[in-house]
Design an enzyme around this catalytic site. Sequence first.
Site, PDB file in Angstrom:
ATOM      1  N   GLY A 215       0.821  -1.203   0.000  1.00  0.00           N
ATOM      2  CA  GLY A 215       0.000   0.000   0.000  1.00  0.00           C
ATOM      3  C   GLY A 215       0.857   1.256   0.000  1.00  0.00           C
ATOM      4  N   SER A 216       0.385   2.254   0.730  1.00  0.00           N
ATOM      5  CA  SER A 216       1.034   3.569   0.665  1.00  0.00           C
ATOM      6  C   SER A 216       2.414   3.605   1.286  1.00  0.00           C
ATOM      7  CB  SER A 216       0.135   4.622   1.322  1.00  0.00           C
ATOM      8  OG  SER A 216      -1.040   4.811   0.547  1.00  0.00           O
ATOM      9  N   THR A 217       2.809   2.585   2.058  1.00  0.00           N
ATOM     10  CA  THR A 217       4.184   2.590   2.575  1.00  0.00           C
ATOM     11  C   THR A 217       5.187   2.485   1.426  1.00  0.00           C
ATOM     12  OG1 THR A 217       4.170   0.187   2.934  1.00  0.00           O
ATOM     13  CG2 THR A 217       3.505   1.593   4.784  1.00  0.00           C
ATOM     14  N   LYS A 219       5.150   4.219  -1.099  1.00  0.00           N
ATOM     15  CA  LYS A 219       5.382   5.566  -1.613  1.00  0.00           C
ATOM     16  C   LYS A 219       6.742   6.112  -1.181  1.00  0.00           C
ATOM     17  CE  LYS A 219       0.434   6.498  -1.949  1.00  0.00           C
ATOM     18  NZ  LYS A 219      -0.758   7.115  -1.320  1.00  0.00           N
ATOM     19  N   SER A 273      -0.713  11.260   1.923  1.00  0.00           N
ATOM     20  CA  SER A 273      -0.783  10.008   1.162  1.00  0.00           C
ATOM     21  C   SER A 273      -1.715  10.086  -0.048  1.00  0.00           C
ATOM     22  CB  SER A 273      -1.214   8.858   2.087  1.00  0.00           C
ATOM     23  OG  SER A 273      -0.747   7.625   1.610  1.00  0.00           O
TER      24      SER A 273
END
Length: 485
Positions: A215-217, A219, A273
């Site tokens: 997921g957004s980690t 990024k 995010s």
Amino acid sequence: MTRHIRHAAVFCVLLLVALLVNAARVQVVESARYDDNPGNRRSTIARYGQPRGDILVGGVPVTGSRDTGEQLRYERTYLRGPLYAPVTGFASQRYGTAFLERTEDAVLSGDHPLLSPFPLWDGMTRDRPPGGNVVTTIDPRAQRAAYEGLAGRTGAVAAVEPATGRVLALVSVPSYDPSVLSGNDAAVQRAWARLTSDPAKPMLNRAVRQTYPPGSTFKVVTAAAALDAGVVTDLDAATDSPAPYTLPGTATALTNEGGGCADAPLREAFEWSCNTVFAKLGVDVGVERMTATAEAFGFNDRDVRIPFPVAPSTFDPTVDRAQLALSSIGQYNTRATPLQMAMVAAAVADRGQVRTPYLVERTTRRGGATVATAGSRPARQAMRPATARRMRELMEDVVREGTGTMAAIPGAVVGGKTGTAQHGIGNSGTPYAWFVSWARGERDLQARVAVAVVVEDASRDREGITGGGVAAPIARAVMEAVLRS
């Protein structure tokens, strides 16, 4: 008569020679076949005829041996077995070994040639020296904080020391007690059947053997790639990022959880995010450079061992532009273990360097003399040091005023990134809650710990699942434990 005596003597000499030749054949030429014969229990009896060496955490054994008085005399015991099962694994007379019990079996069982001062003599006499000990890198306070933080949930925590790669915590929940598998009676068979058929998979080491969409980690990786490639040069300059963002070559619109993401600068997009910003950044960077950056962090590496094997984290290099957009926000085919994401956070904390993680500090003889040490560990540069410095800024902003405020520690500098990963058919599964972070004490010159937390069953209320609300407090507890030790 003398002739008959001579013949008899010659015959006896021939018999003696034949006996010696046959003995040599059995003991030298055929020894391996006899040793490997399932009907030969001598090696098994010898293996369990003495106490097994211990696995140490914080200088204290978390394993032991129990004298059963039976033919297979000693059985393995475990202190706080469920807490350390992802580290120790099990040592079973019936089902073999796992994790450190397997990779360090030669030392623990006394088979390692360096355990004996006279290995050649022991090889001839088949004597087995006492089992040696395995000293781990685990911090008992961090391990306990992670385990208690996950209590009642399904998930995993991995923590590493950024400057060295030492694994400080490795937790997987639900867990199990390895002691129930130690012997060879009917109760062990029943325990094995129960554990291997349990749908909760308590024997699965989620920290190193399970991959999840990050997921957004992820990024963190995308932002580093964009900064290194020069796609972004100013953290506070507006980006050309429409919201919603139409995936290239499709009519599919990618949206954000909240508003304010249209053309958002990288600093704000990272702090809150924004999916649309990072999906477009990934496309602008391109699949070749995105893949190179991901692999520099450790993705697609199938040879990671700590010393037991770690499941490879993956970033697909064959995606089209639409798939690349989704991959760049940690979805589509992108998968990561918690240990891999802890390494990502550690690289940001350690000037862009990725250290090879390791779990065994040293192995010793029973008396304490060192057999082997971890030695120097190789490092590779995942991003430029200047990029790592700016990434630390972004991660600090997330904890100070963004989605990760629940990871803040008074008196310490903390950087983090939240993530909520969709999965399942049509994203119907309960989202995974992620948080990756690092922390530096007020008197420390560099970060002392990097952590990754994933919670599989964060909530039955999908709207209430966030990495910042569910996973960040667990990461904070682990970081506090390390900073206090």
